[in-house]
Motif scaffolding. Structure first.
Motif, PDB file in Angstrom:
ATOM      1  N   ARG A  47     -47.829 -44.849  44.646  1.00 56.48           N
ATOM      2  CA  ARG A  47     -48.009 -44.243  45.979  1.00 56.48           C
ATOM      3  C   ARG A  47     -47.655 -42.762  45.942  1.00 56.48           C
ATOM      4  O   ARG A  47     -48.363 -41.926  46.505  1.00 56.48           O
ATOM      5  CB  ARG A  47     -47.160 -44.966  47.021  1.00 56.48           C
ATOM      6  CG  ARG A  47     -47.764 -46.297  47.462  1.00 56.48           C
ATOM      7  CD  ARG A  47     -47.109 -46.814  48.732  1.00 56.48           C
ATOM      8  NE  ARG A  47     -45.676 -46.961  48.599  1.00 56.48           N
ATOM      9  CZ  ARG A  47     -45.067 -48.023  48.073  1.00 56.48           C
ATOM     10  NH1 ARG A  47     -45.791 -49.034  47.631  1.00 56.48           N
ATOM     11  NH2 ARG A  47     -43.752 -48.083  47.980  1.00 56.48           N
ATOM     12  N   ASP A 103     -47.914 -40.784  43.586  1.00 54.69           N
ATOM     13  CA  ASP A 103     -48.973 -40.047  42.885  1.00 54.69           C
ATOM     14  C   ASP A 103     -50.059 -39.587  43.858  1.00 54.69           C
ATOM     15  O   ASP A 103     -50.779 -38.634  43.586  1.00 54.69           O
ATOM     16  CB  ASP A 103     -49.571 -40.946  41.803  1.00 54.69           C
ATOM     17  CG  ASP A 103     -50.316 -40.135  40.773  1.00 54.69           C
ATOM     18  OD1 ASP A 103     -49.740 -39.135  40.283  1.00 54.69           O
ATOM     19  OD2 ASP A 103     -51.478 -40.471  40.469  1.00 54.69           O
ATOM     20  N   LYS A 104     -50.156 -40.269  44.972  1.00 56.21           N
ATOM     21  CA  LYS A 104     -51.195 -39.917  45.962  1.00 56.21           C
ATOM     22  C   LYS A 104     -50.677 -38.973  47.036  1.00 56.21           C
ATOM     23  O   LYS A 104     -51.450 -38.518  47.873  1.00 56.21           O
ATOM     24  CB  LYS A 104     -51.746 -41.187  46.607  1.00 56.21           C
ATOM     25  CG  LYS A 104     -52.426 -42.086  45.586  1.00 56.21           C
ATOM     26  CD  LYS A 104     -53.326 -43.113  46.258  1.00 56.21           C
ATOM     27  CE  LYS A 104     -54.185 -43.856  45.253  1.00 56.21           C
ATOM     28  NZ  LYS A 104     -53.414 -44.612  44.264  1.00 56.21           N
ATOM     29  N   TRP A 105     -49.363 -38.715  47.042  1.00 57.44           N
ATOM     30  CA  TRP A 105     -48.844 -37.756  48.020  1.00 57.44           C
ATOM     31  C   TRP A 105     -49.503 -36.407  47.768  1.00 57.44           C
ATOM     32  O   TRP A 105     -49.800 -36.053  46.617  1.00 57.44           O
ATOM     33  CB  TRP A 105     -47.322 -37.610  47.884  1.00 57.44           C
ATOM     34  CG  TRP A 105     -46.561 -38.843  48.290  1.00 57.44           C
ATOM     35  CD1 TRP A 105     -47.046 -39.943  48.939  1.00 57.44           C
ATOM     36  CD2 TRP A 105     -45.169 -39.104  48.047  1.00 57.44           C
ATOM     37  NE1 TRP A 105     -46.030 -40.867  49.108  1.00 57.44           N
ATOM     38  CE2 TRP A 105     -44.881 -40.383  48.580  1.00 57.44           C
ATOM     39  CE3 TRP A 105     -44.135 -38.390  47.435  1.00 57.44           C
ATOM     40  CZ2 TRP A 105     -43.619 -40.955  48.520  1.00 57.44           C
ATOM     41  CZ3 TRP A 105     -42.874 -38.954  47.373  1.00 57.44           C
ATOM     42  CH2 TRP A 105     -42.618 -40.230  47.909  1.00 57.44           C
ATOM     43  N   SER A 106     -49.699 -35.659  48.833  1.00 55.98           N
ATOM     44  CA  SER A 106     -50.442 -34.404  48.712  1.00 55.98           C
ATOM     45  C   SER A 106     -49.683 -33.382  47.860  1.00 55.98           C
ATOM     46  O   SER A 106     -48.455 -33.415  47.781  1.00 55.98           O
ATOM     47  CB  SER A 106     -50.684 -33.831  50.102  1.00 55.98           C
ATOM     48  OG  SER A 106     -49.426 -33.596  50.698  1.00 55.98           O
ATOM     49  N   GLN A 109     -55.109 -35.679  42.973  1.00 50.49           N
ATOM     50  CA  GLN A 109     -55.483 -36.451  44.170  1.00 50.49           C
ATOM     51  C   GLN A 109     -54.311 -36.521  45.129  1.00 50.49           C
ATOM     52  O   GLN A 109     -53.190 -36.439  44.758  1.00 50.49           O
ATOM     53  CB  GLN A 109     -55.890 -37.848  43.786  1.00 50.49           C
ATOM     54  CG  GLN A 109     -54.867 -38.499  42.878  1.00 50.49           C
ATOM     55  CD  GLN A 109     -55.319 -39.869  42.476  1.00 50.49           C
ATOM     56  OE1 GLN A 109     -55.881 -40.597  43.243  1.00 50.49           O
ATOM     57  NE2 GLN A 109     -55.080 -40.226  41.239  1.00 50.49           N
TER      58      GLN A 109
END
Ligand SMILES: Nc1ncnc2c1ncn2[C@@H]1O[C@H](COP(=O)(O)OP(=O)(O)OP(=O)(O)O)[C@@H](O)[C@H]1O
Ligand SMILES: [Mg+2]
Length: 295
Positions: A262, A264-267, A295
């Motif tokens: 999760r 890794d998907k943080w802005s 990403q």
């Protein structure tokens, strides 16, 4: 700063490449001691490194260091040497599992817990001078509310607050969120419930904290998930390795790997916010450079 091992031109080239690579900076904090900040930051960093990211873990627990102990690493230099000018930041970096780059803190060096504002700022800026490839910087902060915790947390873009379902942890997490939001302009927090003992405990702990923060503070809280209490995690500490490596199928490992996926998907940052920040030059570069945003 430059490394004697690399020619100046190569370092300049690496700096230019890095300019268009923004770094995601996550501070792991919590207010109270012993809630699991080092456990979470170490396993989060290792999981992201194992997934192929270039990750650097900074042990900013300036009083009592332990990332190197937890991972059984032998270190020559640490942040104390960097601040004293005995070595450069790059000299203090050691390589851990999956190529994780680790900056160890000074163990029990009292002076480290009392850095001046200028020394803290110098340390944050020293990261900008690194030519190392870094996608994610994870900072393990100390317990309490002292200056270094505030400075390092404010200088990160993502603040992960580790909380346990006990009154002292909740009170300390609230106090930390209050100070960071009211006095230091930090408005977004990710709340991670650690050492949960039943399903539903994490979300209800999050509700408890949200209710009081919504009432008194101007903040946005997000639930980052739960990591269950797990004896395998303690066994991993005894083996001086991270639970995600030592017992990958354990319940805590699964939760920690989910957290890493999760996170890794943080802005990634889109631009500087106007206060002291890690890798701020790379953010400015990222806005004008080619699009290499993760990403
Ligand atoms: N989910 C968990 N299950 C079982 N034990 C845990 C869990 N999380 C942390 N622990 C244990 O709790 C203890 C404290 O954890 P840790 O050192 O990570 O906390 P900390 O917040 O970094 O402490 P400090 O404030 O002293 O730096 C350690 O022995 C660790 O193994
Ligand atoms: Mg710790």
């Amino acid at each position: 700063m430059h490394d004697a091992k690399l020619p100046r031109e190569r370092i300049d080239e690496l700096h230019r490449l890095n300019e268009s690579r923004p770094v995601k900076v996550v501070a792991v904090t919590g207010g109270k001691g012993g809630v699991g900040k080092t456990t979470i930051s170490t396993n989060l960093a290792i999981s992201m490194a194992a997934a192929g990211r270039d990750v650097m873990l900074v042990d900013a627990d300036l009083g009592l260091a332990n990332v190197d102990v937890v991972l059984g690493l032998h270190t020559r230099f640490h942040l104390g040497h960097v601040i004293n000018g005995d070595c450069r930041l790059e000299d203090a970096i050691v390589t851990g599992p999956h190529g994780l780059q680790i900056v160890p803190a000074a163990s029990g060096v009292k002076r480290m817990a009392n850095l001046s504002v200028a020394e803290q700022a110098g340390l944050i800026r020293a990261f900008s001078d690194l030519y190392h490839r870094v996608d994610v910087l994870v900072i393990d902060t100390a317990a309490g509310l002292h200056d270094s915790v505030i400075t390092f947390t404010q200088a990160a873009q993502h603040v992960l607050v580790v909380v346990c379902d006990e009154p002292a942890s909740i009170t300390d997490a609230y106090a930390l969120i209050k100070v960071l939001s009211r006095e230091h302009g930090v408005q977004r927090f990710q709340i991670l419930a650690n050492q949960t003992r039943r399903s539903g405990e994490g979300p209800s702990l999050f509700q408890k904290i949200s209710r009081v923060c919504d009432r008194f503070l101007n903040v946005t809280l997000e639930f980052a998930g739960s990591v269950p209490y797990d004896d395998y995690l303690r066994r991993a500490v005894q083996r001086q390795s991270a639970v995600v490596d030592a017992y990958p199928a354990s319940i805590s490992s699964m939760a920690l790997k989910n957290l890493a996926a999760r996170a890794d998907k943080w802005s990634v940052p889109q631009g500087a916010r106007g206060h002291l920040e890690f890798f701020v030059e790379r953010m400015v570069g990222a806005r004008i450079g080619p699009s290499t945003v993760l990403q």
